[in-house]
Design a protein around this motif. Structure first.
Motif, PDB file in Angstrom:
ATOM      1  N   GLY A 145       0.805  -1.223   0.000  1.00 18.97           N
ATOM      2  CA  GLY A 145       0.000   0.000   0.000  1.00 18.97           C
ATOM      3  C   GLY A 145       0.838   1.273   0.000  1.00 18.97           C
ATOM      4  N   LEU A 146       1.771   1.366   0.952  1.00 15.58           N
ATOM      5  CA  LEU A 146       2.527   2.623   1.112  1.00 15.58           C
ATOM      6  C   LEU A 146       3.308   2.988  -0.147  1.00 15.58           C
ATOM      7  N   THR A 147       3.815   1.969  -0.854  1.00 16.31           N
ATOM      8  CA  THR A 147       4.625   2.273  -2.045  1.00 16.31           C
ATOM      9  C   THR A 147       3.801   2.164  -3.332  1.00 16.31           C
ATOM     10  N   LYS A 148       2.485   2.278  -3.191  1.00 15.65           N
ATOM     11  CA  LYS A 148       1.567   2.505  -4.305  1.00 15.65           C
ATOM     12  C   LYS A 148       1.175   1.288  -5.146  1.00 15.65           C
ATOM     13  N   GLY A 149       0.993   0.155  -4.428  1.00 14.96           N
ATOM     14  CA  GLY A 149       0.235  -0.930  -5.047  1.00 14.96           C
ATOM     15  C   GLY A 149       0.968  -1.985  -5.844  1.00 14.96           C
ATOM     16  N   GLN A 150       2.268  -2.176  -5.600  1.00 19.06           N
ATOM     17  CA  GLN A 150       2.940  -3.290  -6.273  1.00 19.06           C
ATOM     18  C   GLN A 150       2.401  -4.617  -5.721  1.00 19.06           C
ATOM     19  N   ALA A 151       2.630  -5.708  -6.469  1.00 18.49           N
ATOM     20  CA  ALA A 151       2.171  -7.026  -6.001  1.00 18.49           C
ATOM     21  C   ALA A 151       2.908  -7.412  -4.726  1.00 18.49           C
ATOM     22  N   SER A 152       2.177  -7.996  -3.793  1.00 19.79           N
ATOM     23  CA  SER A 152       2.761  -8.449  -2.526  1.00 19.79           C
ATOM     24  C   SER A 152       2.698  -9.985  -2.497  1.00 19.79           C
ATOM     25  N   PRO A 153       3.167 -10.618  -1.420  1.00 16.51           N
ATOM     26  CA  PRO A 153       3.121 -12.094  -1.382  1.00 16.51           C
ATOM     27  C   PRO A 153       1.700 -12.673  -1.397  1.00 16.51           C
ATOM     28  N   THR A 154       0.670 -11.848  -1.150  1.00 18.22           N
ATOM     29  CA  THR A 154      -0.685 -12.423  -1.177  1.00 18.22           C
ATOM     30  C   THR A 154      -1.495 -11.965  -2.402  1.00 18.22           C
ATOM     31  N   THR A 155      -0.838 -11.285  -3.340  1.00 13.59           N
ATOM     32  CA  THR A 155      -1.532 -10.892  -4.574  1.00 13.59           C
ATOM     33  C   THR A 155      -1.786 -12.135  -5.421  1.00 13.59           C
ATOM     34  N   GLU A 156      -2.970 -12.206  -6.029  1.00 12.78           N
ATOM     35  CA  GLU A 156      -3.279 -13.407  -6.817  1.00 12.78           C
ATOM     36  C   GLU A 156      -2.402 -13.483  -8.074  1.00 12.78           C
ATOM     37  N   PHE A 157      -2.159 -14.703  -8.535  1.00 14.52           N
ATOM     38  CA  PHE A 157      -1.359 -14.934  -9.733  1.00 14.52           C
ATOM     39  C   PHE A 157      -2.031 -14.242 -10.930  1.00 14.52           C
ATOM     40  N   GLY A 158      -1.253 -13.529 -11.699  1.00 11.69           N
ATOM     41  CA  GLY A 158      -1.792 -12.901 -12.908  1.00 11.69           C
ATOM     42  C   GLY A 158      -2.359 -11.505 -12.705  1.00 11.69           C
ATOM     43  N   ARG A 159      -2.453 -11.029 -11.451  1.00 14.30           N
ATOM     44  CA  ARG A 159      -3.011  -9.693 -11.194  1.00 14.30           C
ATOM     45  C   ARG A 159      -2.087  -8.629 -11.767  1.00 14.30           C
ATOM     46  N   ARG A 160      -2.659  -7.727 -12.573  1.00 17.28           N
ATOM     47  CA  ARG A 160      -1.852  -6.649 -13.156  1.00 17.28           C
ATOM     48  C   ARG A 160      -1.823  -5.455 -12.209  1.00 17.28           C
ATOM     49  N   THR A 161      -0.650  -4.901 -12.035  1.00 20.18           N
ATOM     50  CA  THR A 161      -0.486  -3.697 -11.228  1.00 20.18           C
ATOM     51  C   THR A 161       0.409  -2.749 -12.037  1.00 20.18           C
ATOM     52  N   LYS A 162       0.626  -1.541 -11.506  1.00 15.47           N
ATOM     53  CA  LYS A 162       1.485  -0.606 -12.239  1.00 15.47           C
ATOM     54  C   LYS A 162       2.905  -1.155 -12.376  1.00 15.47           C
ATOM     55  N   ALA A 163       3.325  -1.939 -11.389  1.00 15.06           N
ATOM     56  CA  ALA A 163       4.686  -2.487 -11.441  1.00 15.06           C
ATOM     57  C   ALA A 163       4.720  -3.872 -12.093  1.00 15.06           C
ATOM     58  N   GLN A 164       3.573  -4.499 -12.254  1.00 15.36           N
ATOM     59  CA  GLN A 164       3.510  -5.816 -12.897  1.00 15.36           C
ATOM     60  C   GLN A 164       2.535  -5.728 -14.075  1.00 15.36           C
ATOM     61  N   PRO A 165       2.913  -4.998 -15.143  1.00 15.36           N
ATOM     62  CA  PRO A 165       1.964  -4.778 -16.251  1.00 15.36           C
ATOM     63  C   PRO A 165       1.555  -6.069 -16.955  1.00 15.36           C
ATOM     64  N   PHE A 166       2.380  -7.129 -16.834  1.00 12.49           N
ATOM     65  CA  PHE A 166       2.019  -8.408 -17.461  1.00 12.49           C
ATOM     66  C   PHE A 166       1.399  -9.369 -16.447  1.00 12.49           C
ATOM     67  N   GLY A 167       1.129  -8.860 -15.269  1.00  9.00           N
ATOM     68  CA  GLY A 167       0.505  -9.698 -14.234  1.00  9.00           C
ATOM     69  C   GLY A 167       1.543 -10.287 -13.303  1.00  9.00           C
ATOM     70  N   SER A 168       1.137 -10.515 -12.049  1.00  6.47           N
ATOM     71  CA  SER A 168       2.065 -11.097 -11.068  1.00  6.47           C
ATOM     72  C   SER A 168       2.410 -12.523 -11.486  1.00  6.47           C
ATOM     73  N   LEU A 169       3.702 -12.835 -11.445  1.00  3.69           N
ATOM     74  CA  LEU A 169       4.160 -14.131 -11.951  1.00  3.69           C
ATOM     75  C   LEU A 169       4.370 -15.151 -10.833  1.00  3.69           C
ATOM     76  N   SER A 170       4.023 -14.772  -9.591  1.00  6.30           N
ATOM     77  CA  SER A 170       4.251 -15.688  -8.465  1.00  6.30           C
ATOM     78  C   SER A 170       2.930 -16.141  -7.876  1.00  6.30           C
ATOM     79  N   GLU A 171       2.894 -17.379  -7.421  1.00 12.93           N
ATOM     80  CA  GLU A 171       1.702 -17.896  -6.734  1.00 12.93           C
ATOM     81  C   GLU A 171       1.581 -17.184  -5.383  1.00 12.93           C
ATOM     82  N   PRO A 172       0.366 -16.853  -4.959  1.00 11.65           N
ATOM     83  CA  PRO A 172       0.241 -16.196  -3.652  1.00 11.65           C
ATOM     84  C   PRO A 172       0.506 -17.153  -2.498  1.00 11.65           C
ATOM     85  N   LEU A 173       0.979 -16.562  -1.404  1.00 11.35           N
ATOM     86  CA  LEU A 173       1.182 -17.326  -0.172  1.00 11.35           C
ATOM     87  C   LEU A 173      -0.181 -17.522   0.509  1.00 11.35           C
TER      88      LEU A 173
END
Ligand SMILES: Cc1ncc(C[n+]2csc(CCOP(=O)(O)OP(=O)(O)O)c2C)c(N)n1
Ligand code: SF4
Length: 280
Positions: free
Chosen positions: A124-152
């Motif tokens: 949150g504080l650093t403006k919405g990058q994927a975290s360890p609990t973000t779902e796989f494939g979720r696009r964010t400003k820092a992950q334009p192709f979607g998060s590539l890691s499985e969530p914890l």
């Protein structure tokens, strides 16, 4: 008699209007009032993040340290003065990302610490990058192709590691959250409460309506120390998301296993050995 004013330090929270952190702060104050815990009896510890600002808004003992490092600090505080109730507030990034290694060892040690995780599935504080609990494939400003890691799955992880109290609540269910916090505070040992938290600014998917459609409160119909049943329950996180206590066991705390603090707190001991020669 204790009142809200006793915990008020006059600081206005710097969170976005509508942020789930307000409800978490409020539930925590209510839990303290209902348990009759005075401000001087607790020490709040946090790292860095929107969630980690929570202790700034309460008049209690506190320590705000580095990102992901709240657990070793809290463990030190609890060992130095095991009469204090030591409580950590952190984010999913702070706890499961930067602090992941410390979490693993806290599960093993079982310090008498309560860990409340504001899980908004983003940094949150650093403006919405994927975290360890973000779902796989979720696009964010820092992950334009979607998060590539499985969530914890923090609940499954904690159960697998024999954490002595494992629960989930939701920032949009204030009564449930307050009650779970009270149970965690009363538990003797390491307690993880994963709190699904609304981030109105950077997580537009897992919003209030999204959770309300899925969450339901459950009371385990199994013995809470039954690890396999708890693990099975922890796998549910899709169209239905259970809130409640998944697992609990009673084993000696880290502090109880240290003979030197059996009768007295470390801070009350007068005769510390002189360690000057070791540090000079
Ligand atoms: C070691 C280190 N890495 C990165 C940062 C930058 N940083 C500050 S806050 C933050 C994200 C916080 O996210 P989270 O813990 O999920 O808390 P939230 O803000 O969502 O409550 C990051 C990456 C930092 N301060 N220190
Ligand atoms: S960015 Fe998200 S977590 Fe941070 S204060 Fe705003 S709503 Fe809350």
């Amino acid at each position: 008699m204790l009142s809200y004013k006793d915990f008020d330090n006059g600081t206005v929270p710097a969170w976005c209007p509508g942020c789930g952190n307000f409800a978490i702060l409020d539930a925590f104050k209510k839990a303290l009032l209902e348990l009759g815990i005075e401000p001087y009896e607790i020490t709040l510890v946090s790292g860095i993040g929107q969630s980690s600002k929570l202790p700034h808004y309460l008049k209690c003992n506190g320590f705000n340290g580095l990102h992901g490092r709240s657990l070793p600090v809290a463990t030190g505080i609890s060992v130095a003065n095991h009469k204090q109730k030591v409580i950590i507030f952190g984010g999913d990034g702070d706890t499961y990302g930067e602090g992941g290694n410390h979490l693993l060892h806290a599960f093993r040690r079982n310090p008498n610490i309560k860990l409340f995780v504001h899980n908004n599935a983003v940094y949150g504080l650093t403006k919405g990058q994927a975290s360890p609990t973000t779902e796989f494939g979720r696009r964010t400003k820092a992950q334009p192709f979607g998060s590539l890691s499985e969530p914890l799955n923090p609940i499954a992880f904690a159960i697998a590691m024999n954490c002595s109290f494992v629960a989930r609540s939701f920032s949009g269910s204030p009564e449930h959250l307050k009650n779970i916090m009270k149970m965690a505070i009363n538990h003797e040992g390491f307690a993880l409460v994963d709190i699904l938290q609304i981030c109105v600014s950077f997580n537009k998917v897992n919003n209030f309506e999204w959770y309300k459609k899925r969450i339901y409160e459950f009371n385990a119909d199994y013995d809470l120390s039954d690890k396999l049943k708890a693990f099975e329950k922890s796998q549910e996180f899709d169209e239905r998301i259970p809130l409640g206590v998944f697992y609990s066991n009673s084993r000696p705390t880290f502090e109880k296993n240290i003979p030197v603090i059996k009768d007295k707190t470390l801070v009350s001991m007068q005769n510390f050995p002189d360690i000057t020669s070791l540090i000079c």
